[in-house]
Design a protein around this motif. Structure first.
Motif, short mmCIF file in Angstrom:
data_model
loop_
_atom_site.label_atom_id
_atom_site.label_comp_id
_atom_site.label_asym_id
_atom_site.label_seq_id
_atom_site.Cartn_x
_atom_site.Cartn_y
_atom_site.Cartn_z
N ARG A 1 18.29 78.27 36.63
CA ARG A 1 18.91 77.07 36.24
C ARG A 1 20.38 77.85 35.90
O ARG A 1 21.30 77.15 35.51
CB ARG A 1 18.15 76.42 35.43
N LEU A 2 20.16 78.97 34.86
CA LEU A 2 21.22 79.38 34.23
C LEU A 2 21.29 80.97 34.09
O LEU A 2 20.39 81.54 33.97
CB LEU A 2 21.13 78.95 32.84
N VAL A 3 22.57 81.54 34.02
CA VAL A 3 22.55 83.05 34.15
C VAL A 3 23.21 83.51 32.72
O VAL A 3 24.47 82.85 32.68
CB VAL A 3 23.18 83.84 35.09
N GLY B 1 27.61 79.98 42.89
CA GLY B 1 27.85 78.62 42.23
C GLY B 1 26.70 78.40 41.24
O GLY B 1 26.29 77.10 41.13
N ILE B 2 26.55 79.45 40.50
CA ILE B 2 25.54 79.21 39.43
C ILE B 2 25.92 78.70 38.08
O ILE B 2 26.99 79.26 37.62
CB ILE B 2 24.75 80.72 39.29
N LEU B 3 25.26 78.06 37.13
CA LEU B 3 25.63 77.74 35.84
C LEU B 3 25.64 79.11 35.00
O LEU B 3 24.45 79.64 35.19
CB LEU B 3 24.96 76.49 35.21
N ILE C 1 20.70 76.74 26.92
CA ILE C 1 19.50 77.05 27.69
C ILE C 1 18.77 75.67 27.68
O ILE C 1 18.22 75.16 28.87
CB ILE C 1 18.65 77.95 26.80
N SER C 2 18.65 74.89 26.81
CA SER C 2 18.06 73.46 26.68
C SER C 2 18.71 72.72 27.57
O SER C 2 17.91 71.93 28.39
CB SER C 2 18.25 72.84 25.08
N ARG C 3 20.10 72.58 27.64
CA ARG C 3 20.69 71.66 28.63
C ARG C 3 20.18 71.90 30.08
O ARG C 3 20.04 71.37 30.90
CB ARG C 3 22.17 71.50 28.22
#
Length: 199
Positions: free
Chosen positions: A107-109, A134-136, A190-192
């Motif tokens: 989900r996130l890097v 295309g990663i968040l 991270i929560s979002r």
């Protein structure tokens, strides 16, 4: 976001060895010895969760840490460690790229860059790679406690300008594993990100 329980779960060297729980994943990536393990320990407030070594390249597998049975933090092998064979470096890079492109729970890097220095060629290569996937993502400037207030501002401007010149809108967060700088902002992001894809 509060993390009540965190534990090491498993290590993997290939995608087919990784957990299949479907929990969302937050990957921590960057050059060898940039402070990935230190940042993870700071985020979860555990001094010795992830092992810290003065030797670059200590993290040689994808290490999965489960948070509250709902999220994985993934400590990714460091890019650019010179004291291994070219074949080994190439193999690591292939696995990292496959993880970034093909790992569906990602989900996130958090891309760690040493805030004391301008982003190097390898840092910029990782920026382009993440953009192409295309990663968040978030650029996390590490070791910022070693700079003065003015030095921190200059570091942030320098990286933000570089990203803007390359057409990248990646947010930049200053951090320090020693002082906890940036922790609250990173946990909010991270929560979002954790909620993405949750119906």
């Amino acid at each position: 976001m509060k993390i009540r329980d965190i534990r090491y779960v498993t290590s993997a060297s290939r995608l087919d060895e990784m957990p299949d729980t479907g929990w969302p994943e937050v990957a921590i990536i960057g050059r060898s010895n940039v402070g990935k393990s230190s940042l993870l320990n700071m985020l979860v407030r555990r001094k010795k969760l992830a092992r810290i070594s003065a030797k670059p390249g200590r993290t040689r597998t994808f290490n999965f840490y489960g948070a509250d049975d709902s999220l994985f933090f993934v400590d990714v092998p460091g890019f650019g460690y010179a004291k291994v064979s070219k074949a080994t470096r190439h193999q690591w890079r292939q696995q990292i790229e496959r993880y970034l492109r093909d790992r569906s729970p990602l989900r996130l890097v958090l891309h760690l860059v040493d805030g004391r220095h301008p982003p190097g060629e390898l840092d910029q290569t990782v920026m382009y790679l993440l953009e192409s996937c295309g990663i968040l993502k978030v650029i996390v400037l590490t070791k910022m406690d070693k700079l003065s207030g003015n030095g921190r501002a200059q570091s942030i401007r320098r990286v933000s300008r570089l990203l803007s010149e390359r057409g990248m809108g990646t947010p930049v967060v200053a951090s320090s594993a020693r002082t906890g700088l940036g922790r609250a902002e990173l946990l909010r992001r991270i929560s979002r990100a954790k909620k993405i894809g949750v119906s």
